[in-house]
Motif scaffolding. Structure first.
Motif, mmCIF file in Angstrom:
data_model
loop_
_atom_site.group_PDB
_atom_site.id
_atom_site.type_symbol
_atom_site.label_atom_id
_atom_site.label_comp_id
_atom_site.label_asym_id
_atom_site.label_seq_id
_atom_site.Cartn_x
_atom_site.Cartn_y
_atom_site.Cartn_z
ATOM 1 N N SER A 260 -61.248 14.956 -80.678
ATOM 2 C CA SER A 260 -61.111 16.228 -79.980
ATOM 3 C C SER A 260 -59.773 16.813 -80.412
ATOM 4 O O SER A 260 -58.717 16.349 -79.992
ATOM 5 C CB SER A 260 -61.132 16.007 -78.465
ATOM 6 N N THR B 17 -61.980 21.328 -80.231
ATOM 7 C CA THR B 17 -63.240 21.203 -80.957
ATOM 8 C C THR B 17 -63.514 19.719 -81.140
ATOM 9 O O THR B 17 -62.656 18.983 -81.634
ATOM 10 C CB THR B 17 -63.164 21.903 -82.331
ATOM 11 N N LYS B 18 -64.691 19.273 -80.743
ATOM 12 C CA LYS B 18 -65.017 17.850 -80.754
ATOM 13 C C LYS B 18 -65.976 17.534 -81.893
ATOM 14 O O LYS B 18 -67.057 18.110 -81.957
ATOM 15 C CB LYS B 18 -65.603 17.464 -79.407
ATOM 16 N N LYS B 19 -65.557 16.622 -82.774
ATOM 17 C CA LYS B 19 -66.362 16.263 -83.937
ATOM 18 C C LYS B 19 -66.315 14.766 -84.173
ATOM 19 O O LYS B 19 -65.498 14.056 -83.604
ATOM 20 C CB LYS B 19 -65.839 16.991 -85.182
ATOM 21 N N SER C 25 -71.158 19.575 -87.161
ATOM 22 C CA SER C 25 -71.051 20.514 -86.047
ATOM 23 C C SER C 25 -70.286 19.900 -84.882
ATOM 24 O O SER C 25 -70.170 18.685 -84.767
ATOM 25 C CB SER C 25 -72.446 20.899 -85.559
ATOM 26 N N ALA C 26 -69.813 20.764 -83.994
ATOM 27 C CA ALA C 26 -69.088 20.318 -82.803
ATOM 28 C C ALA C 26 -70.042 19.636 -81.821
ATOM 29 O O ALA C 26 -71.215 19.985 -81.732
ATOM 30 C CB ALA C 26 -68.398 21.505 -82.149
#
Length: 170
Positions: free
Chosen positions: A72, A77-79, A92-93
């Motif tokens: 994060s 934005t979490k990936k 994608s997130a």
């Protein structure tokens, strides 16, 4: 291995019960017998992350660096992040607090991420990198501790799953 810290089996997982990790400061992780995966492997799991912005959560690692992480960033934005001689955010997130099926295939250094059964983003070229996995949920020194739940973990060494096999497991 025997759990370290206090990871618990949550009453509710994606399919049955999931392993729940307490995140930063918890010391929770699951040690693994050293799994020498090399450069050809496939991994999948259902994850339900709950990390704050700017945090990392170890999904699978060698205990110090190379591995698979939930990241994060400071922009929240979490990936999925693969670390191998550098950090690479893929695809994608993800949505925090929701179950996501995550799969990665490494075909002799070409890594593809799948989210909820579908390829996500362009493949990553890390030819020459080799992976050994020794921990799930946390890195050495209580760093990069995953907060959330992990369920239905699968790892195949020397095998690259097809897109259709991944879609079927979703």
């Amino acid at each position: 291995g025997t759990a370290v810290g206090t990871p618990t089996f949550a009453a509710v997982g994606k399919l049955g019960r999931a392993l729940e990790f307490g995140g930063p400061g918890s010391g929770d992780y699951m040690p693994l017998d050293a799994i020498v995966a090399g450069s050809t492997w496939s991994w999948a799991a259902w994850i339900k992350p709950e990390l704050a912005a700017g945090s990392y959560g170890t999904l699978l690692t060698n205990g110090s660096s190379n591995g698979i992480y939930y990241h994060s960033n400071s922009g929240n934005t979490k990936k999925i992040r693969v670390y191998a001689s550098g950090a690479y955010d893929l695809g994608s997130a993800l949505t925090e607090g929701e179950w996501t099926h995550v799969a990665l295939t490494n075909n002799a250094g070409i890594v593809q991420l799948y989210l909820n059964g579908l390829a996500s983003g362009v493949p990553l070229n890390i030819v020459g990198e080799s992976f050994t996995f020794t921990r799930m949920g946390g890195n050495a020194g209580n760093s990069e501790m995953f907060k959330g739940r992990i369920d239905e973990v699968q790892l195949a060494v020397g095998v690259v799953w097809s897109a259709s096999r991944i879609r079927a497991s979703y």
